[in-house]
Design a protein around this motif. Structure first.
Motif, PDB file in Angstrom:
ATOM      1  N   VAL C  53      41.679  -7.521 -21.137  1.00 15.97           N
ATOM      2  CA  VAL C  53      42.406  -8.790 -21.308  1.00 15.97           C
ATOM      3  C   VAL C  53      43.308  -8.737 -22.545  1.00 15.97           C
ATOM      4  CG1 VAL C  53      42.174 -11.276 -21.749  1.00 15.97           C
ATOM      5  CG2 VAL C  53      40.672 -10.169 -20.102  1.00 15.97           C
ATOM      6  N   SER C  54      42.808  -8.211 -23.673  1.00 17.80           N
ATOM      7  CA  SER C  54      43.609  -8.185 -24.900  1.00 17.80           C
ATOM      8  C   SER C  54      44.811  -7.251 -24.752  1.00 17.80           C
ATOM      9  CB  SER C  54      42.757  -7.724 -26.087  1.00 17.80           C
ATOM     10  OG  SER C  54      41.661  -8.573 -26.271  1.00 17.80           O
ATOM     11  N   ASN C  56      46.324  -6.399 -22.019  1.00 19.01           N
ATOM     12  CA  ASN C  56      47.249  -7.032 -21.088  1.00 19.01           C
ATOM     13  C   ASN C  56      48.013  -8.173 -21.771  1.00 19.01           C
ATOM     14  OD1 ASN C  56      48.233  -7.459 -18.314  1.00 19.01           O
ATOM     15  ND2 ASN C  56      47.153  -9.401 -18.504  1.00 19.01           N
ATOM     16  N   LEU C  57      47.303  -8.942 -22.596  1.00 13.74           N
ATOM     17  CA  LEU C  57      47.956 -10.055 -23.309  1.00 13.74           C
ATOM     18  C   LEU C  57      49.072  -9.533 -24.218  1.00 13.74           C
ATOM     19  CD1 LEU C  57      48.143 -13.032 -24.206  1.00 13.74           C
ATOM     20  CD2 LEU C  57      46.314 -12.605 -25.828  1.00 13.74           C
ATOM     21  N   VAL C  75      48.702 -17.105 -23.232  1.00 15.11           N
ATOM     22  CA  VAL C  75      47.453 -17.264 -23.983  1.00 15.11           C
ATOM     23  C   VAL C  75      46.438 -18.023 -23.124  1.00 15.11           C
ATOM     24  CG1 VAL C  75      46.367 -18.369 -25.990  1.00 15.11           C
ATOM     25  CG2 VAL C  75      48.510 -17.124 -26.262  1.00 15.11           C
ATOM     26  N   GLU C  77      46.268 -18.152 -19.913  1.00 12.54           N
ATOM     27  CA  GLU C  77      45.792 -17.282 -18.834  1.00 12.54           C
ATOM     28  C   GLU C  77      44.732 -16.293 -19.350  1.00 12.54           C
ATOM     29  OE1 GLU C  77      48.189 -14.488 -16.215  1.00 12.54           O
ATOM     30  OE2 GLU C  77      49.267 -16.400 -16.059  1.00 12.54           O
ATOM     31  N   ALA C  78      44.980 -15.746 -20.545  1.00 12.93           N
ATOM     32  CA  ALA C  78      44.021 -14.807 -21.136  1.00 12.93           C
ATOM     33  C   ALA C  78      42.672 -15.506 -21.360  1.00 12.93           C
ATOM     34  CB  ALA C  78      44.565 -14.252 -22.453  1.00 12.93           C
ATOM     35  N   VAL C  79      42.733 -16.750 -21.854  1.00 12.60           N
ATOM     36  CA  VAL C  79      41.493 -17.495 -22.097  1.00 12.60           C
ATOM     37  C   VAL C  79      40.755 -17.733 -20.782  1.00 12.60           C
ATOM     38  CG1 VAL C  79      40.525 -19.672 -22.947  1.00 12.60           C
ATOM     39  CG2 VAL C  79      42.389 -18.563 -24.195  1.00 12.60           C
ATOM     40  N   ASN C  80      41.514 -18.076 -19.752  1.00  9.59           N
ATOM     41  CA  ASN C  80      40.868 -18.290 -18.446  1.00  9.59           C
ATOM     42  C   ASN C  80      40.174 -17.028 -17.949  1.00  9.59           C
ATOM     43  OD1 ASN C  80      41.473 -20.970 -18.195  1.00  9.59           O
ATOM     44  ND2 ASN C  80      43.418 -20.610 -17.140  1.00  9.59           N
ATOM     45  N   LEU C  81      40.829 -15.887 -18.123  1.00 12.16           N
ATOM     46  CA  LEU C  81      40.205 -14.626 -17.706  1.00 12.16           C
ATOM     47  C   LEU C  81      38.951 -14.345 -18.521  1.00 12.16           C
ATOM     48  CD1 LEU C  81      43.296 -12.304 -17.167  1.00 12.16           C
ATOM     49  CD2 LEU C  81      41.695 -13.106 -15.436  1.00 12.16           C
ATOM     50  N   LEU C  82      39.025 -14.604 -19.829  1.00 11.42           N
ATOM     51  CA  LEU C  82      37.876 -14.326 -20.699  1.00 11.42           C
ATOM     52  C   LEU C  82      36.701 -15.238 -20.362  1.00 11.42           C
ATOM     53  CD1 LEU C  82      39.654 -13.902 -24.128  1.00 11.42           C
ATOM     54  CD2 LEU C  82      38.403 -12.122 -22.899  1.00 11.42           C
ATOM     55  N   VAL C  83      36.986 -16.502 -20.098  1.00 13.13           N
ATOM     56  CA  VAL C  83      35.899 -17.459 -19.918  1.00 13.13           C
ATOM     57  C   VAL C  83      35.318 -17.370 -18.510  1.00 13.13           C
ATOM     58  CG1 VAL C  83      35.253 -19.903 -19.922  1.00 13.13           C
ATOM     59  CG2 VAL C  83      36.717 -18.981 -21.716  1.00 13.13           C
TER      60      VAL C  83
END
Lengths: 86, 86, 86, 86
Positions: C53-54, C56-57, C75, C77-83
Protein backbone atom coordinates in the motif's frame (compact mmCIF):
# COMPACT_ATOMS: atom_id res chain seq x y z
CA UNK A 1 -23.38 -10.09 31.36
CA UNK A 2 -21.88 -8.45 34.43
CA UNK A 3 -18.70 -6.48 33.92
CA UNK A 4 -16.27 -6.28 36.80
CA UNK A 5 -14.38 -3.16 37.92
CA UNK A 6 -11.22 -4.29 36.20
CA UNK A 7 -13.04 -4.28 32.85
CA UNK A 8 -14.61 -0.87 33.47
CA UNK A 9 -11.27 0.58 34.59
CA UNK A 10 -9.70 -0.62 31.35
CA UNK A 11 -12.26 1.36 29.36
CA UNK A 12 -11.78 4.44 31.55
CA UNK A 13 -8.03 4.28 31.02
CA UNK A 14 -8.41 4.05 27.22
CA UNK A 15 -10.70 7.09 27.35
CA UNK A 16 -7.94 8.94 29.20
CA UNK A 17 -5.36 7.82 26.61
CA UNK A 18 -7.49 9.32 23.85
CA UNK A 19 -7.77 12.64 25.67
CA UNK A 20 -3.96 12.62 25.87
CA UNK A 21 -3.69 11.91 22.14
CA UNK A 22 -5.99 14.83 21.33
CA UNK A 23 -3.78 17.11 23.40
CA UNK A 24 -0.69 15.85 21.55
CA UNK A 25 -2.36 16.64 18.23
CA UNK A 26 -3.26 20.13 19.40
CA UNK A 27 0.40 20.67 20.31
CA UNK A 28 1.51 19.43 16.84
CA UNK A 29 3.57 16.64 18.43
CA UNK A 30 5.69 14.38 16.23
CA UNK A 31 3.80 11.86 14.13
CA UNK A 32 5.72 8.93 15.67
CA UNK A 33 4.72 9.84 19.21
CA UNK A 34 1.08 10.20 18.24
CA UNK A 35 1.08 6.85 16.41
CA UNK A 36 2.76 5.17 19.38
CA UNK A 37 -0.04 6.37 21.63
CA UNK A 38 -2.80 5.48 19.17
CA UNK A 39 -1.19 2.06 18.90
CA UNK A 40 -1.18 1.66 22.68
CA UNK A 41 -4.89 2.57 22.83
CA UNK A 42 -5.54 0.00 20.12
CA UNK A 43 -3.77 -2.77 22.03
CA UNK A 44 -5.68 -1.78 25.17
CA UNK A 45 -8.97 -2.19 23.29
CA UNK A 46 -7.78 -5.59 22.02
CA UNK A 47 -7.06 -6.68 25.58
CA UNK A 48 -10.47 -5.51 26.76
CA UNK A 49 -12.17 -7.44 23.95
CA UNK A 50 -10.09 -10.53 24.83
CA UNK A 51 -10.99 -10.30 28.52
CA UNK A 52 -14.73 -9.83 27.89
CA UNK A 53 -14.99 -12.62 25.30
CA UNK A 54 -12.87 -15.12 27.28
CA UNK A 55 -14.66 -14.47 30.58
CA UNK A 56 -18.01 -14.81 28.86
CA UNK A 57 -16.93 -18.04 27.15
CA UNK A 58 -15.87 -19.60 30.45
CA UNK A 59 -19.18 -18.69 32.08
CA UNK A 60 -21.25 -19.98 29.16
CA UNK A 61 -19.33 -23.27 28.98
CA UNK A 62 -19.93 -23.89 32.69
CA UNK A 63 -23.65 -23.23 32.31
CA UNK A 64 -23.83 -25.53 29.29
CA UNK A 65 -21.86 -28.27 31.04
CA UNK A 66 -24.24 -28.15 33.99
CA UNK A 67 -27.21 -28.61 31.70
CA UNK A 68 -25.36 -31.25 29.68
CA UNK A 69 -25.54 -29.07 26.57
CA UNK A 70 -23.12 -29.09 23.67
CA UNK A 71 -20.46 -26.36 23.84
CA UNK A 72 -19.12 -26.42 20.29
CA UNK A 73 -21.46 -23.64 19.28
CA UNK A 74 -20.14 -21.48 22.13
CA UNK A 75 -16.58 -21.71 20.88
CA UNK A 76 -17.75 -20.74 17.40
CA UNK A 77 -19.58 -17.74 18.79
CA UNK A 78 -16.53 -16.61 20.77
CA UNK A 79 -14.40 -16.85 17.61
CA UNK A 80 -16.94 -14.78 15.69
CA UNK A 81 -16.86 -12.09 18.36
CA UNK A 82 -13.06 -12.08 18.40
CA UNK A 83 -12.67 -11.91 14.64
CA UNK A 84 -15.43 -9.39 14.02
CA UNK A 85 -13.54 -7.33 16.50
CA UNK A 86 -10.49 -6.98 14.25
CA UNK B 1 -2.74 -30.05 22.52
CA UNK B 2 -4.44 -32.07 19.80
CA UNK B 3 -5.49 -30.22 16.69
CA UNK B 4 -8.52 -31.48 14.78
CA UNK B 5 -8.80 -31.79 11.01
CA UNK B 6 -10.81 -28.59 10.78
CA UNK B 7 -7.90 -26.63 12.29
CA UNK B 8 -5.35 -28.28 10.00
CA UNK B 9 -7.53 -27.69 6.95
CA UNK B 10 -7.72 -24.01 7.83
CA UNK B 11 -3.93 -23.78 7.74
CA UNK B 12 -3.76 -25.72 4.44
CA UNK B 13 -6.26 -23.35 2.87
CA UNK B 14 -4.30 -20.27 3.98
CA UNK B 15 -1.16 -21.82 2.47
CA UNK B 16 -3.10 -22.17 -0.80
CA UNK B 17 -4.27 -18.56 -0.58
CA UNK B 18 -0.66 -17.41 -0.32
CA UNK B 19 0.35 -19.41 -3.39
CA UNK B 20 -2.48 -17.66 -5.23
CA UNK B 21 -1.24 -14.25 -4.04
CA UNK B 22 2.27 -15.00 -5.28
CA UNK B 23 0.86 -15.86 -8.70
CA UNK B 24 -1.11 -12.59 -8.74
CA UNK B 25 2.07 -10.67 -7.96
CA UNK B 26 3.93 -12.45 -10.76
CA UNK B 27 1.15 -11.44 -13.15
CA UNK B 28 1.38 -7.79 -11.97
CA UNK B 29 -2.26 -7.82 -10.87
CA UNK B 30 -3.88 -4.67 -9.55
CA UNK B 31 -2.80 -3.59 -6.09
CA UNK B 32 -6.40 -3.67 -4.79
CA UNK B 33 -6.92 -7.28 -5.76
CA UNK B 34 -3.66 -8.34 -4.13
CA UNK B 35 -4.50 -6.45 -0.92
CA UNK B 36 -7.99 -7.98 -0.84
CA UNK B 37 -6.44 -11.45 -0.97
CA UNK B 38 -3.74 -10.64 1.60
CA UNK B 39 -6.49 -9.27 3.82
CA UNK B 40 -8.52 -12.47 3.43
CA UNK B 41 -5.46 -14.55 4.40
CA UNK B 42 -5.02 -12.33 7.44
CA UNK B 43 -8.61 -12.81 8.59
CA UNK B 44 -8.24 -16.56 8.06
CA UNK B 45 -5.18 -16.57 10.35
CA UNK B 46 -7.15 -14.56 12.94
CA UNK B 47 -9.94 -17.15 12.84
CA UNK B 48 -7.46 -19.99 13.26
CA UNK B 49 -5.89 -18.26 16.25
CA UNK B 50 -9.35 -17.68 17.74
CA UNK B 51 -10.37 -21.32 17.28
CA UNK B 52 -7.15 -22.72 18.79
CA UNK B 53 -7.14 -20.36 21.79
CA UNK B 54 -10.86 -20.74 22.54
CA UNK B 55 -10.84 -24.54 22.23
CA UNK B 56 -7.78 -24.72 24.44
CA UNK B 57 -9.38 -22.41 27.01
CA UNK B 58 -12.52 -24.55 27.22
CA UNK B 59 -10.47 -27.71 27.71
CA UNK B 60 -8.24 -26.14 30.37
CA UNK B 61 -11.21 -24.70 32.31
CA UNK B 62 -12.85 -28.13 32.42
CA UNK B 63 -9.67 -29.75 33.70
CA UNK B 64 -9.26 -27.04 36.33
CA UNK B 65 -12.91 -27.27 37.40
CA UNK B 66 -12.55 -31.01 37.89
CA UNK B 67 -9.55 -30.50 40.14
CA UNK B 68 -11.23 -27.58 41.90
CA UNK B 69 -8.52 -25.22 40.70
CA UNK B 70 -8.88 -21.52 40.09
CA UNK B 71 -9.47 -20.57 36.45
CA UNK B 72 -8.76 -16.85 36.52
CA UNK B 73 -5.18 -17.44 35.47
CA UNK B 74 -6.41 -19.42 32.45
CA UNK B 75 -8.48 -16.51 31.17
CA UNK B 76 -5.47 -14.22 31.55
CA UNK B 77 -3.30 -16.62 29.61
CA UNK B 78 -5.88 -16.87 26.81
CA UNK B 79 -6.01 -13.07 26.58
CA UNK B 80 -2.21 -12.91 26.38
CA UNK B 81 -2.19 -15.41 23.54
CA UNK B 82 -4.93 -13.53 21.70
CA UNK B 83 -3.32 -10.11 22.07
CA UNK B 84 0.23 -11.22 21.37
CA UNK B 85 -1.26 -12.57 18.22
CA UNK B 86 -2.18 -9.13 16.89
CA UNK C 1 1.28 -2.52 -10.27
CA UNK C 2 4.70 -4.17 -10.44
CA UNK C 3 5.78 -6.15 -7.39
CA UNK C 4 9.50 -6.37 -6.65
CA UNK C 5 11.38 -9.48 -5.54
CA UNK C 6 11.37 -8.35 -1.93
CA UNK C 7 7.56 -8.36 -1.92
CA UNK C 8 7.35 -11.76 -3.58
CA UNK C 9 9.93 -13.21 -1.21
CA UNK C 10 7.86 -12.01 1.72
CA UNK C 11 4.89 -13.99 0.45
CA UNK C 12 7.04 -17.08 -0.19
CA UNK C 13 8.38 -16.93 3.35
CA UNK C 14 4.87 -16.69 4.84
CA UNK C 15 3.87 -19.73 2.77
CA UNK C 16 6.83 -21.57 4.32
CA UNK C 17 5.80 -20.44 7.81
CA UNK C 18 2.35 -21.95 7.28
CA UNK C 19 3.82 -25.27 6.15
CA UNK C 20 5.81 -25.25 9.40
CA UNK C 21 2.67 -24.54 11.43
CA UNK C 22 0.85 -27.46 9.80
CA UNK C 23 3.73 -29.74 10.74
CA UNK C 24 3.59 -28.47 14.34
CA UNK C 25 -0.13 -29.26 14.46
CA UNK C 26 0.47 -32.74 13.12
CA UNK C 27 3.04 -33.28 15.87
CA UNK C 28 0.53 -32.06 18.54
CA UNK C 29 2.91 -29.28 19.59
CA UNK C 30 2.02 -27.02 22.48
CA UNK C 31 -0.74 -24.49 21.85
CA UNK C 32 1.52 -21.56 22.79
CA UNK C 33 4.15 -22.46 20.22
CA UNK C 34 1.55 -22.83 17.49
CA UNK C 35 -0.05 -19.47 18.38
CA UNK C 36 3.37 -17.79 18.42
CA UNK C 37 4.00 -19.00 14.88
CA UNK C 38 0.51 -18.10 13.65
CA UNK C 39 1.03 -14.69 15.18
CA UNK C 40 4.36 -14.29 13.39
CA UNK C 41 2.70 -15.19 10.07
CA UNK C 42 0.02 -12.61 10.79
CA UNK C 43 2.54 -9.84 11.41
CA UNK C 44 4.39 -10.84 8.23
CA UNK C 45 1.14 -10.43 6.25
CA UNK C 46 0.61 -7.03 7.91
CA UNK C 47 4.08 -5.94 6.81
CA UNK C 48 3.46 -7.11 3.26
CA UNK C 49 0.18 -5.17 3.13
CA UNK C 50 1.95 -2.09 4.52
CA UNK C 51 4.76 -2.32 1.95
CA UNK C 52 2.40 -2.80 -1.01
CA UNK C 53 0.00 0.00 0.00
CA UNK C 54 2.76 2.50 0.90
CA UNK C 55 4.79 1.85 -2.27
CA UNK C 56 1.66 2.18 -4.37
CA UNK C 57 0.68 5.41 -2.58
CA UNK C 58 4.10 6.98 -3.26
CA UNK C 59 3.93 6.06 -6.93
CA UNK C 60 0.37 7.36 -7.35
CA UNK C 61 1.13 10.64 -5.58
CA UNK C 62 4.09 11.26 -7.90
CA UNK C 63 1.97 10.61 -10.99
CA UNK C 64 -0.76 12.90 -9.67
CA UNK C 65 1.73 15.66 -8.79
CA UNK C 66 3.16 15.54 -12.31
CA UNK C 67 -0.28 16.00 -13.79
CA UNK C 68 -1.17 18.63 -11.20
CA UNK C 69 -3.96 16.46 -9.87
CA UNK C 70 -5.35 16.44 -6.35
CA UNK C 71 -3.91 13.73 -4.11
CA UNK C 72 -6.37 13.78 -1.23
CA UNK C 73 -8.40 11.02 -2.80
CA UNK C 74 -5.26 8.84 -3.01
CA UNK C 75 -4.64 9.08 0.72
CA UNK C 76 -8.27 8.09 1.36
CA UNK C 77 -7.92 5.10 -0.92
CA UNK C 78 -4.72 3.99 0.82
CA UNK C 79 -6.47 4.21 4.20
CA UNK C 80 -9.37 2.15 2.90
CA UNK C 81 -6.98 -0.54 1.69
CA UNK C 82 -5.12 -0.54 5.01
CA UNK C 83 -8.23 -0.71 7.15
CA UNK C 84 -10.11 -3.23 5.04
CA UNK C 85 -7.02 -5.28 5.52
CA UNK C 86 -7.52 -5.58 9.28
CA UNK D 1 3.44 17.43 12.06
CA UNK D 2 0.24 19.46 11.85
CA UNK D 3 -3.00 17.60 12.45
CA UNK D 4 -6.12 18.85 10.70
CA UNK D 5 -9.58 19.16 12.26
CA UNK D 6 -10.75 15.97 10.61
CA UNK D 7 -8.03 14.01 12.44
CA UNK D 8 -8.81 15.66 15.78
CA UNK D 9 -12.53 15.06 15.34
CA UNK D 10 -11.85 11.39 14.75
CA UNK D 11 -10.11 11.16 18.11
CA UNK D 12 -12.90 13.09 19.85
CA UNK D 13 -15.49 10.72 18.40
CA UNK D 14 -13.57 7.65 19.60
CA UNK D 15 -13.40 9.20 23.08
CA UNK D 16 -17.19 9.55 22.95
CA UNK D 17 -17.57 5.93 21.83
CA UNK D 18 -15.61 4.79 24.87
CA UNK D 19 -17.79 6.79 27.23
CA UNK D 20 -20.77 5.04 25.64
CA UNK D 21 -19.14 1.63 26.14
CA UNK D 22 -18.53 2.38 29.82
CA UNK D 23 -22.20 3.24 30.21
CA UNK D 24 -23.21 -0.02 28.52
CA UNK D 25 -20.99 -1.94 30.94
CA UNK D 26 -22.55 -0.16 33.91
CA UNK D 27 -25.99 -1.18 32.62
CA UNK D 28 -24.83 -4.83 32.26
CA UNK D 29 -25.63 -4.81 28.54
CA UNK D 30 -25.24 -7.95 26.49
CA UNK D 31 -21.68 -9.04 25.76
CA UNK D 32 -22.27 -8.97 21.99
CA UNK D 33 -23.37 -5.34 22.00
CA UNK D 34 -20.38 -4.29 24.08
CA UNK D 35 -17.96 -6.19 21.80
CA UNK D 36 -19.57 -4.65 18.71
CA UNK D 37 -18.94 -1.17 20.12
CA UNK D 38 -15.40 -1.98 21.25
CA UNK D 39 -14.78 -3.34 17.78
CA UNK D 40 -16.10 -0.14 16.19
CA UNK D 41 -13.77 1.93 18.39
CA UNK D 42 -10.90 -0.29 17.32
CA UNK D 43 -11.61 0.19 13.62
CA UNK D 44 -11.90 3.95 14.19
CA UNK D 45 -8.42 3.96 15.77
CA UNK D 46 -7.10 1.94 12.81
CA UNK D 47 -8.51 4.53 10.41
CA UNK D 48 -6.95 7.37 12.38
CA UNK D 49 -3.57 5.65 12.32
CA UNK D 50 -3.93 5.04 8.57
CA UNK D 51 -4.82 8.69 7.90
CA UNK D 52 -1.96 10.08 9.99
CA UNK D 53 0.69 7.72 8.57
CA UNK D 54 -0.45 8.12 4.94
CA UNK D 55 -0.71 11.92 5.12
CA UNK D 56 2.70 12.10 6.72
CA UNK D 57 4.20 9.77 4.08
CA UNK D 58 2.86 11.92 1.23
CA UNK D 59 4.28 15.09 2.78
CA UNK D 60 7.68 13.52 3.47
CA UNK D 61 7.95 12.07 -0.05
CA UNK D 62 7.27 15.50 -1.56
CA UNK D 63 9.93 17.12 0.60
CA UNK D 64 12.42 14.40 -0.30
CA UNK D 65 11.63 14.64 -4.01
CA UNK D 66 12.22 18.39 -3.93
CA UNK D 67 15.65 17.88 -2.38
CA UNK D 68 16.37 14.96 -4.73
CA UNK D 69 16.62 12.59 -1.77
CA UNK D 70 15.90 8.87 -1.78
CA UNK D 71 12.41 7.94 -0.54
CA UNK D 72 12.85 4.21 0.04
CA UNK D 73 13.63 4.81 3.68
CA UNK D 74 10.38 6.78 4.08
CA UNK D 75 8.26 3.88 2.87
CA UNK D 76 10.06 1.59 5.33
CA UNK D 77 9.39 4.00 8.17
CA UNK D 78 5.69 4.24 7.27
CA UNK D 79 5.43 0.45 7.26
CA UNK D 80 7.10 0.28 10.67
CA UNK D 81 4.60 2.79 12.06
CA UNK D 82 1.67 0.89 10.54
CA UNK D 83 2.79 -2.52 11.79
CA UNK D 84 3.86 -1.42 15.23
CA UNK D 85 0.38 -0.05 15.42
CA UNK D 86 -1.21 -3.49 15.24
Amino acid sequence: MEYNDQMKNRVKRIEGQLRGILRMMEEDKDCKEVITQLSAARTAIDRTIGVVVSSNLVECVRNADEKGENTEELVKEAVNLLVKSR
